[in-house]
Scaffold this motif. Structure first.
Motif, PDB file in Angstrom:
ATOM      1  N   THR A  87       0.853  -1.191   0.000  1.00  0.00           N
ATOM      2  CA  THR A  87       0.000   0.000   0.000  1.00  0.00           C
ATOM      3  C   THR A  87       0.893   1.246   0.000  1.00  0.00           C
ATOM      4  O   THR A  87       2.110   1.155   0.235  1.00  0.00           O
ATOM      5  CB  THR A  87      -0.895   0.042   1.253  1.00  0.00           C
ATOM      6  OG1 THR A  87      -0.051   0.164   2.396  1.00  0.00           O
ATOM      7  CG2 THR A  87      -1.752  -1.205   1.370  1.00  0.00           C
ATOM      8  N   VAL A  88       0.251   2.379  -0.210  1.00  0.00           N
ATOM      9  CA  VAL A  88       0.991   3.651  -0.224  1.00  0.00           C
ATOM     10  C   VAL A  88       1.725   3.844   1.112  1.00  0.00           C
ATOM     11  O   VAL A  88       2.924   4.141   1.143  1.00  0.00           O
ATOM     12  CB  VAL A  88       0.004   4.821  -0.498  1.00  0.00           C
ATOM     13  CG1 VAL A  88       0.653   6.166  -0.226  1.00  0.00           C
ATOM     14  CG2 VAL A  88      -0.511   4.741  -1.928  1.00  0.00           C
ATOM     15  N   LEU A 117      -2.799  11.127   0.814  1.00  0.00           N
ATOM     16  CA  LEU A 117      -3.143  10.619   2.141  1.00  0.00           C
ATOM     17  C   LEU A 117      -4.412   9.756   2.124  1.00  0.00           C
ATOM     18  O   LEU A 117      -4.488   8.731   2.808  1.00  0.00           O
ATOM     19  CB  LEU A 117      -3.301  11.788   3.121  1.00  0.00           C
ATOM     20  CG  LEU A 117      -2.999  11.495   4.574  1.00  0.00           C
ATOM     21  CD1 LEU A 117      -1.663  10.802   4.772  1.00  0.00           C
ATOM     22  CD2 LEU A 117      -3.059  12.765   5.397  1.00  0.00           C
ATOM     23  N   GLU A 118      -5.393  10.171   1.322  1.00  0.00           N
ATOM     24  CA  GLU A 118      -6.639   9.383   1.294  1.00  0.00           C
ATOM     25  C   GLU A 118      -6.452   8.038   0.581  1.00  0.00           C
ATOM     26  O   GLU A 118      -7.286   7.155   0.689  1.00  0.00           O
ATOM     27  CB  GLU A 118      -7.793  10.180   0.678  1.00  0.00           C
ATOM     28  CG  GLU A 118      -7.648  10.440  -0.776  1.00  0.00           C
ATOM     29  CD  GLU A 118      -7.480  11.934  -1.098  1.00  0.00           C
ATOM     30  OE1 GLU A 118      -8.078  12.361  -2.066  1.00  0.00           O
ATOM     31  OE2 GLU A 118      -6.736  12.633  -0.387  1.00  0.00           O
ATOM     32  N   ASN A 119      -5.334   7.919  -0.131  1.00  0.00           N
ATOM     33  CA  ASN A 119      -5.055   6.639  -0.817  1.00  0.00           C
ATOM     34  C   ASN A 119      -4.048   5.785  -0.054  1.00  0.00           C
ATOM     35  O   ASN A 119      -3.482   4.849  -0.623  1.00  0.00           O
ATOM     36  CB  ASN A 119      -4.507   6.905  -2.220  1.00  0.00           C
ATOM     37  CG  ASN A 119      -5.508   7.569  -3.117  1.00  0.00           C
ATOM     38  OD1 ASN A 119      -6.648   7.138  -3.195  1.00  0.00           O
ATOM     39  ND2 ASN A 119      -5.118   8.647  -3.772  1.00  0.00           N
ATOM     40  N   ARG A 120      -3.815   6.119   1.190  1.00  0.00           N
ATOM     41  CA  ARG A 120      -2.713   5.486   1.931  1.00  0.00           C
ATOM     42  C   ARG A 120      -2.859   3.960   2.044  1.00  0.00           C
ATOM     43  O   ARG A 120      -1.872   3.254   2.135  1.00  0.00           O
ATOM     44  CB  ARG A 120      -2.527   6.112   3.317  1.00  0.00           C
ATOM     45  CG  ARG A 120      -3.695   5.942   4.262  1.00  0.00           C
ATOM     46  CD  ARG A 120      -3.570   6.857   5.471  1.00  0.00           C
ATOM     47  NE  ARG A 120      -2.242   6.858   6.049  1.00  0.00           N
ATOM     48  CZ  ARG A 120      -1.765   5.967   6.890  1.00  0.00           C
ATOM     49  NH1 ARG A 120      -2.548   4.969   7.242  1.00  0.00           N
ATOM     50  NH2 ARG A 120      -0.565   6.062   7.377  1.00  0.00           N
ATOM     51  N   ASP A 121      -4.094   3.462   1.995  1.00  0.00           N
ATOM     52  CA  ASP A 121      -4.279   2.013   2.116  1.00  0.00           C
ATOM     53  C   ASP A 121      -4.507   1.318   0.774  1.00  0.00           C
ATOM     54  O   ASP A 121      -4.908   0.152   0.723  1.00  0.00           O
ATOM     55  CB  ASP A 121      -5.444   1.709   3.069  1.00  0.00           C
ATOM     56  CG  ASP A 121      -5.072   2.049   4.502  1.00  0.00           C
ATOM     57  OD1 ASP A 121      -3.871   1.908   4.839  1.00  0.00           O
ATOM     58  OD2 ASP A 121      -5.943   2.488   5.271  1.00  0.00           O
ATOM     59  N   LYS A 122      -4.281   2.055  -0.303  1.00  0.00           N
ATOM     60  CA  LYS A 122      -4.438   1.455  -1.644  1.00  0.00           C
ATOM     61  C   LYS A 122      -3.142   0.774  -2.060  1.00  0.00           C
ATOM     62  O   LYS A 122      -2.064   1.364  -1.920  1.00  0.00           O
ATOM     63  CB  LYS A 122      -4.746   2.556  -2.664  1.00  0.00           C
ATOM     64  CG  LYS A 122      -6.175   2.584  -3.129  1.00  0.00           C
ATOM     65  CD  LYS A 122      -6.306   3.493  -4.319  1.00  0.00           C
ATOM     66  CE  LYS A 122      -7.753   3.578  -4.735  1.00  0.00           C
ATOM     67  NZ  LYS A 122      -7.958   4.511  -5.815  1.00  0.00           N
TER      68      LYS A 122
END
Lengths: 237, 524
Positions: A87-88, A117-122
């Motif tokens: 993830t990111v 930041l909103e994609n940190r778990d992608k």
């Protein structure tokens, strides 16, 4: 900060870089411009320690292959260097652990700045090319390098990210970093460069310093086309 | 321009491939070497024909083994095709043929014809099994060639069936799950049947397993069973039965094609995603990047690497990546090798554990892979991270060890039971096989270090085999030395395997240490 002396790189009979020498000082932005196949990426990879070469390259006085130099340098490749399965946030954790960095929140600052930041778990695989490039830049900046090498950094970025990156270039220069940016898109480097090296067929055809006052010199674009379109056999600036 | 466009395309492709082949004389050398090896195999296999004391094994073992192989290959290929819609098409086909006014069934035929060639290449290795099969079962070269053809057709049919089923289920996850469930239930039923038959014939497990593998329920398994029954019928000269099984295969294959042509569903969309994936893989391979088969939708699960500082973070990162890449710890190909080794132990019980160990080490030569290490080399981080190159190399390679250890356990626990080997020998075999894994890894690193991307694939395989041989030699020498000195640890098998292990580890460590500077540059 970055010193390149008489670097020659050959692939068999092909000379990709021929006796290249230049410096990039602290707080300076140098750009490498040139058409496709001019040897820009090759010299950048030599500096980053990825390729063998003849000659000498030092980073902050250390041989570019030394561990000391590796602590000071950062390299952002043309193709985003992203792990598909991480993830990111895990990319940032990986860099923090690999470089033994303190947990000072700088990773979150970078992700926020590049709107990641909103994609940190992608996972990396699910990111668009532009987002992958932004993540690659965040990873490269996390250990606060003093010499930063960008290879065609604008490719794939959206206009907002390009604007942010340009701000970052200037900001890093103001912090005393030495920046080397390779590009074949002249308009992408605009006027924030301090010195531009025009490369043709593995060599520097010209080097031009960015003069603040209009002293009648040719613009970088004019000079570039003059050289690349063969209007001048030898150009001395 | 008149004429059949697809015929022209196929003809030009084959023509250009042949021309291209002759442009590189080194490829001709490889072909000559391969043919020479094949001839040696043939001569070697026939050299013992005059011997009067030769006792052939039960021929039904061979047909049972063939059925098992066909089923295994069919199931893994079909499963993979059903998951990702495996395709025969490339992006050039997608871009030029799909939008063209050409008949879509003709396009499908064009792809199928291309695929036959690829399938035959996959089965080529079977021809090298002549010596073993001729000596053990008296199989003629004609019989072996039949097995080669049946194997290739089986690969082709499994891919075709997967594509056929995928076309009808790809529009809904529910349909996909149902198709998979039916497929898994079929396999389960088959395994249960064979298992039950073996349990019933406990007195002679091998005989019971062979009978079950040759029985009608197994032969009725779509395509793989039919192909196996067809080959077996020819081999035992029951031509009427062979004709029946062949007719069944052809009829169902034609029905599939008719169903696809009559179906309102367009297969273009179904193959597009997989064609793109194949193209990405091909492009990546051309650029020296090792492609990775990641799941379409990655299940992130628990986040965070959690452990590791400096170079060791590569190891923990790889563990995390492995967890996300696949739910199954053992790769399908490794599973096939494990089953092959166990089957070999069943069939060659009399040869002793040493022979099984040698076979498992031999198989390891082909199954060992640098795993994430090679992929790591395509990213800049492993070169840029300010840590000693030797540490980075060791930790980047370490990821393969847990799975190799597990594979060794999965092989030698059942093998030791089958061979009735003592526990200490079983444990030694597990760790000795692991030492061979490390040695072969070191061999791959050595070749990468010296030649890197400049070496062609075929040359790479030859040099790799040669390097493996050289690196094993000190262990063989040590075993001979122990024998000469009269040193015997527990048993002679134990001593030999122990001396090999004793040599493998330091040799591998030395090779890896000498190659540590590989991580100084992204080129060799």
């Amino acid at each position: 900060m970055l010193k390149v002396e008489h670097v020659t790189k050959k692939y068999g009979k092909l000379t990709a870089n021929n006796d290249i020498s230049f410096n990039v000082g602290e707080g300076q932005i140098a750009v490498l411009v040139g058409p496709n196949g001019a040897g820009k990426s090759t010299i950048i990879k030599c500096i980053s320690g990825l390729l063998r070469f003849d000659g000498n390259i030092t980073i902050g006085g250390f041989d570019n292959k030394s561990i000391e130099a590796k602590r000071l340098i950062s390299y952002i490749p043309e193709m985003p260097a992203v792990y598909e399965l991480l993830t990111v946030a895990e990319h940032m954790e990986f860099i923090k652990r690999a470089y033994r960095l303190p947990d000072d929140g700088y990773d979150k600052y970078l992700l926020e700045r590049f709107e990641m930041l909103e994609n940190r778990d992608k996972p990396g695989k699910e990111l668009s090319k532009g987002m992958q490039q932004k993540l690659s830049i965040c990873c490269a900046l996390l250990h606060k390098p003093r010499v930063i090498i960008f290879d065609e950094p604008m490719i794939g970025l959206d206009p907002h990210a390009i604007k942010e990156l340009k701000h970052l270039f200037v900001e890093l220069r103001d912090q005393g970093c030495a920046l080397l940016i390779s590009t074949h898109m002249l308009d992408s480097v605009e006027n924030f460069w301090d010195v531009a090296h025009i490369m043709i067929k593995g060599s520097f055809a010209a080097s031009k310093y960015n003069a603040l006052a209009d002293n009648g010199e040719k613009s970088l674009e004019e000079l570039f086309f003059e050289i690349t379109e063969g209007k001048a056999a030898e150009v001395q600036q | 321009m008149k004429g059949n466009a697809l015929g022209y395309l196929l003809h030009r492709k084959i023509h250009n491939q042949i021309v291209n082949f002759f442009k590189k004389p080194v490829r001709l050398i490889y072909v000559v070497i391969l043919l020479a090896m094949l001839i040696v195999t043939l001569i070697g296999g026939n050299s013992d024909d005059g011997s009067s004391d030769r006792v052939l094994r039960d021929f039904s073992e061979l047909t049972a083994g063939l059925n098992a192989l066909l089923l295994l290959i069919f199931c893994t290929t079909f499963n993979s095709g059903l998951s990702n819609g495996g395709t025969f098409f490339r992006m050039a086909d997608v871009n030029y043929l799909f939008p063209s006014p050409l008949n879509r069934m003709n396009i499908l035929f064009y792809a199928l014809i291309q695929q036959i060639g690829t399938s035959m290449l996959i089965g080529f290795f079977i021809l090298f099994q002549y010596t073993m099969l001729h000596v053990k079962y008296g199989l003629s070269f004609g019989g072996l060639f039949l097995i080669f053809i049946v194997y290739s057709v089986n690969v082709f049919l499994s891919q075709t069936l997967a594509m056929f089923v995928y076309t009808f289920v790809s529009d809904s996850d529910k349909k996909k799950r149902t198709a998979k469930a039916i497929f898994y239930m079929l396999i389960l039923a088959l395994v249960a049947y064979v298992g039950f038959s073996v349990l019933q014939g406990k007195d002679d497990i091998l005989k019971a397993a062979v009978q079950a593998a040759n029985s009608l329920p197994v032969c009725l398994f779509p395509f793989a069973g039919w192909q196996g029954a067809f080959a077996a019928s020819i081999l035992i000269e029951n031509y009427l039965s062979a004709l029946l099984w062949l007719s069944l295969s052809i009829a169902v294959f034609l029905l599939m094609l008719v169903a696809m042509s009559r179906s309102k569903r367009d297969y273009y969309e179904d193959v597009l995603a997989s064609a793109e994936a194949v193209q990405t893989t091909v492009d990546a391979a051309k650029g020296g990047v090792v492609p990775e088969a990641t799941p379409r939708n990655i299940k992130v699960g628990k986040t965070g690497i959690g452990r590791g500082q400096g170079a060791s973070v590569f190891f923990y990162k790889h563990l995390l990546e492995n967890r996300r890449a696949s739910k199954i710890v053992i790769k399908p190909m490794s599973l096939i090798f494990i089953i092959c080794t166990i089957l070999f132990a069943v069939f060659a019980k009399g040869a002793g554990l040493m022979a099984i160990f040698a076979f498992s080490a031999y198989i390891l030569i082909f199954s060992i892979a640098l795993g994430r290490f090679n992929r790591e080399l395509t990213k800049p981080y492993i070169y840029l991270v300010p840590e000693p190159p030797f540490s980075k190399m060791v930790f980047a390679l370490a990821e393969t060890l847990p799975s190799e250890l597990l594979e060794s356990v999965l092989i030698f626990l059942p093998v030791s039971i089958i061979m009735e080997a003592p526990a200490e020998l079983c444990i030694l075999c597990i760790f000795a096989r692991l030492s061979f894994s490390i040695l072969f890894l070191a061999s791959s690193i050595l070749i990468d270090r010296i030649w890197g991307a400049s070496l062609s694939k075929v040359a790479g395989i030859f040099i790799y085999l040669f390097a493996d041989l050289i690196l094993i030699l000190p262990g063989v020498g040590l075993a001979v030395l122990f024998n000469v000195l009269g040193i015997n640890l527990i048993s002679s098998s134990f001593t030999i395997i122990f001396s090999l292990m004793l040599s493998n580890i330091p040799i591998a460590a030395l090779v890896i240490y000498l190659c540590r500077n590989m991580l100084q540059y992204a080129e060799t």
